[in-house]
Design a protein around this motif. Structure first.
Motif, PDB file in Angstrom:
ATOM      1  N   UNK A 304       0.831  -1.204   0.000  1.00 45.97           N
ATOM      2  CA  UNK A 304       0.000   0.000   0.000  1.00 45.97           C
ATOM      3  C   UNK A 304       0.867   1.257   0.000  1.00 45.97           C
ATOM      4  N   UNK A 305       1.874   1.270   0.866  1.00 47.23           N
ATOM      5  CA  UNK A 305       2.756   2.426   0.938  1.00 47.23           C
ATOM      6  C   UNK A 305       3.492   2.671  -0.366  1.00 47.23           C
ATOM      7  N   UNK A 306       3.959   1.596  -1.029  1.00 46.18           N
ATOM      8  CA  UNK A 306       4.671   1.749  -2.295  1.00 46.18           C
ATOM      9  C   UNK A 306       3.751   2.281  -3.385  1.00 46.18           C
ATOM     10  N   UNK A 307       2.537   1.733  -3.449  1.00 45.42           N
ATOM     11  CA  UNK A 307       1.595   2.174  -4.482  1.00 45.42           C
ATOM     12  C   UNK A 307       1.211   3.638  -4.298  1.00 45.42           C
ATOM     13  N   UNK A 308       0.890   4.006  -3.069  1.00 45.72           N
ATOM     14  CA  UNK A 308       0.517   5.397  -2.796  1.00 45.72           C
ATOM     15  C   UNK A 308       1.699   6.320  -3.062  1.00 45.72           C
ATOM     16  N   UNK A 309       2.890   5.884  -2.651  1.00 45.23           N
ATOM     17  CA  UNK A 309       4.078   6.702  -2.862  1.00 45.23           C
ATOM     18  C   UNK A 309       4.369   6.937  -4.327  1.00 45.23           C
ATOM     19  N   UNK A 313       4.265  10.670  -5.816  1.00 42.80           N
ATOM     20  CA  UNK A 313       5.591  11.178  -6.158  1.00 42.80           C
ATOM     21  C   UNK A 313       5.870  11.192  -7.654  1.00 42.80           C
ATOM     22  N   UNK A 314       4.869  10.860  -8.458  1.00 42.48           N
ATOM     23  CA  UNK A 314       5.079  10.834  -9.917  1.00 42.48           C
ATOM     24  C   UNK A 314       5.629  12.167 -10.443  1.00 42.48           C
ATOM     25  N   UNK A 315       5.099  13.327 -10.033  1.00 38.95           N
ATOM     26  CA  UNK A 315       5.689  14.597 -10.511  1.00 38.95           C
ATOM     27  C   UNK A 315       7.147  14.764 -10.086  1.00 38.95           C
ATOM     28  N   UNK A 316       7.472  14.315  -8.870  1.00 41.80           N
ATOM     29  CA  UNK A 316       8.858  14.404  -8.391  1.00 41.80           C
ATOM     30  C   UNK A 316       9.767  13.530  -9.247  1.00 41.80           C
ATOM     31  N   UNK A 402      10.731   2.010  -4.679  1.00 42.16           N
ATOM     32  CA  UNK A 402       9.305   1.758  -4.442  1.00 42.16           C
ATOM     33  C   UNK A 402       8.761   0.739  -5.442  1.00 42.16           C
ATOM     34  N   UNK A 403       9.325   0.720  -6.654  1.00 41.33           N
ATOM     35  CA  UNK A 403       8.935  -0.312  -7.631  1.00 41.33           C
ATOM     36  C   UNK A 403       9.304  -1.697  -7.101  1.00 41.33           C
ATOM     37  N   UNK A 404      10.491  -1.839  -6.515  1.00 40.72           N
ATOM     38  CA  UNK A 404      10.912  -3.117  -5.952  1.00 40.72           C
ATOM     39  C   UNK A 404      10.036  -3.540  -4.788  1.00 40.72           C
ATOM     40  N   UNK A 405       9.594  -2.567  -3.980  1.00 38.77           N
ATOM     41  CA  UNK A 405       8.695  -2.881  -2.873  1.00 38.77           C
ATOM     42  C   UNK A 405       7.351  -3.338  -3.399  1.00 38.77           C
ATOM     43  N   UNK A 406       6.864  -2.668  -4.439  1.00 35.41           N
ATOM     44  CA  UNK A 406       5.553  -2.988  -4.998  1.00 35.41           C
ATOM     45  C   UNK A 406       5.500  -4.412  -5.547  1.00 35.41           C
TER      46      UNK A 406
END
Length: 491
Positions: A304-309, A313-316, A402-406
């Protein structure tokens, strides 16, 4: 007593009160107790009074007073105001437990009195009490930690044990300042030299027919001479069983505290349970948490945290990718083979912070490695780009993980993901790091990152592996934000 500097940070006999003596555990700052009680009273009474007044409740003042007294009463019964407990913990879980008890107590009172304020409003009125208590706990914890770095608010400890065992205990306590113990003397059992520099307060004979008879007088004299608050025993072949029992009688009759070091290090107290079997005091060590609800919660938090992040954070990501491409030739992302849980390799993603041929140049810089272990670290690594140095300083280069976490290769919290060539040189101790998923952050990041030695990194990772809990992950995530802002050890 001569002043002695221990091998690490903690100082024994430092002049901190103008007389050359240590400030004892009872000398914690006097404002801890009134600050805690007043904050709890105000934190519960004021919000309840305001909410109940807005809800046109008939007796808002009485309800506010009852809520405040109940909150203070719950914590008093749970010994949160004891001198020994004040400032010792900043953890959120004990406060949350107390708050849930408060909710139960007030729910019973509500049913008994017929109070009619909407449940949701009443619950919201009690939430500030939880938050304010947490804030005060953290404030006192930080103040007490700072004081203990200066050897204040401590317990004077006399260590007893065979020379090798006593030296291990002294070195372990001296290496850290997040505890209240300062060793002021040592009583070795049997022959042997000591190199710690701690004063030898007495020496007990090796175990023999008459040895236990002289222990009590020698130890009590050492306690008086060094004004010790606590005797810490490291049992061994020469000191245990009946001999320890006799000493405990003498110490307790004299009003001196006794503690026994079981030989375990870096084991969370949450995993320890005292039992009795046939008259023997037994210390049970629970196995690390690997199954049940907590791992399920960790997996849910990770995904959940990875997906939301990634969404937020896509603009970043777009801005950083553009800055990297403009700053130096090459791709924005860097892929590297790392070793994950149970030794399974995976491809880890990061923002590129080095020149494109950085891996080839690493061999040329091997002699400039500033790390004492298997990892390669340089403060002034010439391969790092200007944008890359900023990304590393702020840890923004780690965000693509975050991709690896997802996908399940990594976790939000865990040990640092090692390189294959590092794992190839692991011993049996270091291989235990691979029994859990590696993390984007962990104890290594909030404790100094690249400034840590190899042994310190391994010990932190093993402590995480053995003592993991869901609440510890939440705590690490919260402390990571502070570590990122601070930036120490990030290079």
């Amino acid at each position: 007593m001569r002043h002695v500097r221990f091998p690490a940070q903690r100082v024994a006999g430092a002049a901190v009160d103008g007389t050359g003596s240590l400030c004892r555990l009872g000398d914690k700052a006097r404002w801890y107790l009134p600050a805690a009680v007043i904050a709890d009273l105000v934190g519960a009474a004021v919000p309840v009074a305001l909410v109940f007044e807005a809800a046109q409740q008939a007796r808002p003042g009485s309800c506010a007073l009852a809520a405040a007294l109940a909150w203070v009463g719950v914590q008093a019964v749970r010994h949160r105001y004891d001198r020994r407990a004040l400032g010792e913990s900043r953890g959120a879980l004990p406060v949350l437990h107390d708050w849930l008890i408060l909710i139960g107590v007030l729910a019973v009172a509500r049913a008994a009195t017929g109070e009619s304020t909407p449940r949701l409003a009443a619950l919201g009125a009690l939430l500030p009490a939880l938050l304010i208590t947490l804030a005060v706990r953290k404030l006192t914890y930080r103040h007490l930690s700072a004081a203990r770095r200066e050897a204040q608010a401590v317990s004077r400890v006399l260590v007893i044990g065979e020379p090798a065992a006593a030296e291990d205990v002294i070195a372990h306590l001296a290496a850290r300042t997040d505890h209240p113990y300062v060793v002021v003397g040592v009583v070795p059992v049997g022959p042997g030299s000591l190199d710690s520099g701690v004063p030898v307060a007495a020496r007990l004979d090796a175990d023999g027919p008459g040895a236990p008879l002289g222990d009590s007088a020698a130890v009590l004299a050492a306690v008086r001479n060094h004004r010790a608050d606590l005797v810490l025993v490291a049992p061994g072949a020469r000191f245990g069983g009946e001999r320890l029992r006799r000493l405990s009688w003498a110490l307790h009759d004299a009003g001196v505290e006794l503690a026994v070091f079981p030989g375990l290090v870096e084991v969370s107290v949450k995993r320890l349970e005292t039992l009795s079997a046939g008259g023997l005091a037994v210390l049970r060590v629970a196995p690390p948490v690997r199954r049940g609800a907590q791992p399920v919660l960790k997996a849910a938090l990770d995904r959940t945290g990875a997906a939301v992040g990634l969404v937020l954070l896509a603009p970043v990501f777009l801005v950083l990718a553009a800055a990297i491409r403009l700053g130096s030739p090459g791709p924005a992302f860097y892929r590297q083979r790392r070793i994950g849980r149970d030794g399974v390799p995976f491809v880890m993603w990061k923002f590129r912070t080095m020149v494109v041929d950085a891996d080839r140049k690493r061999a040329e810089l091997a002699g400039a490695n500033e790390h004492d272990g298997l990892m390669f670290k340089m403060r002034r690594d010439p391969r790092i780009t200007r944008v890359g140095r900023l990304l590393r300083r702020t840890s923004l280069d780690e965000l693509p993980q975050l991709f690896n976490v997802l996908v399940g290769d990594m976790s939000l919290v865990g040990p640092r993901p090692p390189l294959p060539e590092e794992v190839a040189q692991y011993d049996e101790l270091a291989l235990r790091r691979l029994t859990v998923r590696p993390g984007m952050t962990g104890l290594w990041q909030i404790s100094g990152r690249s400034d840590l030695s190899w042994d310190e990194t391994i010990q932190l990772d093993l402590s995480y592996v053995d003592n993991w809990s869901f609440t510890s992950d939440v705590d690490v995530v919260a402390r990571t934000f502070r570590a990122v802002v601070d930036g120490r050890g990030a290079y």
